[in-house]
Motif scaffolding. Structure first.
Motif, short mmCIF file in Angstrom:
data_model
loop_
_atom_site.label_atom_id
_atom_site.label_comp_id
_atom_site.label_asym_id
_atom_site.label_seq_id
_atom_site.Cartn_x
_atom_site.Cartn_y
_atom_site.Cartn_z
N LEU A 1 -5.56 -9.60 -1.44
CA LEU A 1 -6.47 -8.50 -2.27
C LEU A 1 -5.41 -7.27 -2.41
O LEU A 1 -5.40 -6.68 -3.68
CB LEU A 1 -7.61 -8.09 -1.46
N ILE A 2 -4.87 -7.14 -1.58
CA ILE A 2 -3.74 -6.03 -1.60
C ILE A 2 -2.77 -5.93 -2.51
O ILE A 2 -2.17 -5.21 -3.24
CB ILE A 2 -3.28 -5.70 -0.17
N ALA A 3 -2.35 -7.47 -2.68
CA ALA A 3 -0.90 -7.62 -3.46
C ALA A 3 -1.56 -7.59 -4.83
O ALA A 3 -0.93 -7.01 -5.95
CB ALA A 3 -0.71 -9.03 -3.19
N ILE A 4 -2.89 -8.33 -5.33
CA ILE A 4 -3.45 -8.13 -6.59
C ILE A 4 -3.72 -6.56 -6.97
O ILE A 4 -3.29 -6.36 -8.02
CB ILE A 4 -4.71 -8.86 -6.51
N VAL A 5 -4.10 -5.70 -6.07
CA VAL A 5 -4.26 -4.45 -6.23
C VAL A 5 -2.88 -3.39 -6.80
O VAL A 5 -2.82 -2.74 -7.66
CB VAL A 5 -4.93 -3.56 -5.05
N VAL B 1 -0.04 -4.99 -7.76
CA VAL B 1 0.27 -5.44 -9.18
C VAL B 1 -0.36 -4.74 -10.22
O VAL B 1 0.23 -4.31 -11.23
CB VAL B 1 0.34 -7.12 -9.12
N VAL B 2 -1.62 -4.92 -10.14
CA VAL B 2 -2.63 -4.13 -11.16
C VAL B 2 -2.18 -2.76 -11.21
O VAL B 2 -2.29 -2.23 -12.30
CB VAL B 2 -4.04 -4.49 -10.92
N GLY B 3 -2.21 -1.92 -10.14
CA GLY B 3 -1.86 -0.55 -9.84
C GLY B 3 -0.62 -0.33 -10.74
O GLY B 3 -0.39 0.83 -11.58
N LEU B 4 0.40 -0.95 -10.37
CA LEU B 4 1.74 -0.83 -10.88
C LEU B 4 2.01 -1.14 -12.49
O LEU B 4 2.36 -0.29 -13.15
CB LEU B 4 2.79 -1.71 -10.28
N LEU B 5 1.23 -2.01 -13.04
CA LEU B 5 1.21 -2.23 -14.49
C LEU B 5 0.34 -1.24 -14.97
O LEU B 5 0.57 -0.52 -16.10
CB LEU B 5 0.47 -3.73 -14.69
N TYR B 6 -0.54 -0.93 -14.24
CA TYR B 6 -1.47 0.34 -15.09
C TYR B 6 -0.82 1.68 -15.22
O TYR B 6 -0.78 2.13 -16.16
CB TYR B 6 -2.83 0.62 -14.06
N PHE B 7 -0.27 1.87 -14.09
CA PHE B 7 0.66 3.30 -14.28
C PHE B 7 1.68 3.00 -15.27
O PHE B 7 2.21 4.19 -16.00
CB PHE B 7 1.11 3.92 -12.89
N ILE C 1 0.88 -1.05 0.19
CA ILE C 1 -0.05 -0.05 0.09
C ILE C 1 0.78 1.30 -0.10
O ILE C 1 0.51 2.21 -0.75
CB ILE C 1 -0.76 -0.10 1.40
N GLY C 2 2.17 1.15 0.63
CA GLY C 2 2.93 2.32 0.64
C GLY C 2 3.63 2.67 -0.58
O GLY C 2 4.13 3.69 -1.00
N ILE C 3 3.50 1.64 -1.68
CA ILE C 3 3.82 2.16 -3.02
C ILE C 3 2.75 2.47 -3.97
O ILE C 3 2.81 3.66 -4.41
CB ILE C 3 4.40 0.86 -3.70
N ILE C 4 1.62 1.81 -3.85
CA ILE C 4 0.64 2.09 -4.94
C ILE C 4 -0.21 3.32 -4.30
O ILE C 4 -0.67 4.18 -5.16
CB ILE C 4 -0.28 0.83 -5.16
N GLY C 5 -0.27 3.43 -2.97
CA GLY C 5 -1.19 4.60 -2.54
C GLY C 5 -0.63 6.06 -2.88
O GLY C 5 -1.38 6.79 -3.35
#
Length: 277
Positions: free
Chosen positions: A133-137, A139-145, A19-23
């Motif tokens: 769920l946090i791990a999936i979010v 990974v998806v978020g990093l790929l998205y950005f 969360i500290g990365i994607i947030g």
């Protein structure tokens, strides 16, 4: 036993690190798009989802996740309907989500007690399901950005120009709203509903104040977010305080420190200019 010798602390640090990365990364985009309150709004919507899951005897984490994503889509749709009043959709969804949560909580006895961990965050509340769920979010978020960094950059700074240049602004905006809902719902077990926006916004506030460019802002925001989460979880464990509030206070101290440091530099520069003249 060492702090990381406990399985629940390992889960908490893994969840906090992700969360500290994607947030904070999401926070930079939200601030530049002037949608800071969206994170706070979706946290209230997610709370309603948690209450709904408890009433219907579903997994609260999954129900909160689903409702937060749906809330993000509704906000984006309302934003397009009320272009002149951009703050109105946020107000509508925030009040609706909070009202629904209160009503659902009243339908089940003793439900409000179990909500403490969702409101303020709890180190022991991070289950394996939530960590997944946090791990999936993340990974998806990093790929998205990473994959959409150029169109997102154009959309963030000038939506009309991005549309003219061929960017599918509507689809991109809706996908961004979905990702925001996912991130907010995923962060709830670590920092709690009331302080989700702090983890997303405060690191970005520091980064945008001191960074020299967009890439630097993202790197600084993520670094500050990770430092705040890890130090906050550690302090929370040893002094027995809610992790959400501890993380938020540490991030606030970082922000105040950055502002003070900038002011001291400005004062020193003015003095050097006076001396040179």
């Amino acid at each position: 036993m060492d702090m990381l010798g406990y399985e629940f602390m390992q889960r908490a640090f893994w969840a906090g690190g992700l969360i500290g990365i994607i947030g904070p990364l999401l926070g930079v985009y939200l601030m530049l798009r002037r949608q800071v309150l969206m994170a706070d709004t979706l946290s209230h919507v997610s709370l309603a989802g948690v209450a709904l899951g408890s009433v219907l005897q579903l997994n609260p984490a999954l129900s909160g996740f689903a409702v937060a994503v749906a809330g993000g889509l509704v906000i984006e749709q309302l934003r397009r309907s009320y272009r002149t009043y951009s703050e109105l959709p946020v107000a509508i969804i925030m009040t609706s989500g909070l009202a629904l949560a209160v009503v659902l909580m009243s339908l089940k006895q003793n439900l409000s007690r179990s909500f403490t961990s969702y409101l303020f965050g709890s180190i022991v509340a991070v289950s394996n399901t939530q960590l997944g769920l946090i791990a999936i979010v993340a990974v998806v978020g990093l790929l998205y950005f990473i994959l959409l960094r150029r169109p997102l950059y154009s959309l963030t700074f000038d939506e009309e120009t991005a549309s003219i240049s061929g960017v599918h602004t509507g689809l991109l905006s809706f996908s961004f709203a979905v990702l925001t809902g996912m991130t907010v719902a995923a962060a709830m077990p670590v920092v709690g509903v009331l302080l989700v926006s702090a983890l997303i916004v405060l690191p970005a506030s520091i980064a945008l104040r001191i960074a020299s460019g967009f890439t630097a802002a993202i790197l600084i925001s993520v670094s500050v977010g990770l430092a705040g989460v890890f130090s906050g979880l550690t302090a929370s464990y040893y002094i027995n305080t809610p992790p959400g509030g501890t993380i938020a206070l540490i991030l606030l101290c970082f922000l105040l420190g950055a502002i003070s440091f900038q002011k001291l530099l400005a004062i020193r520069r003015r003095r050097n200019v006076r001396k040179s003249t």
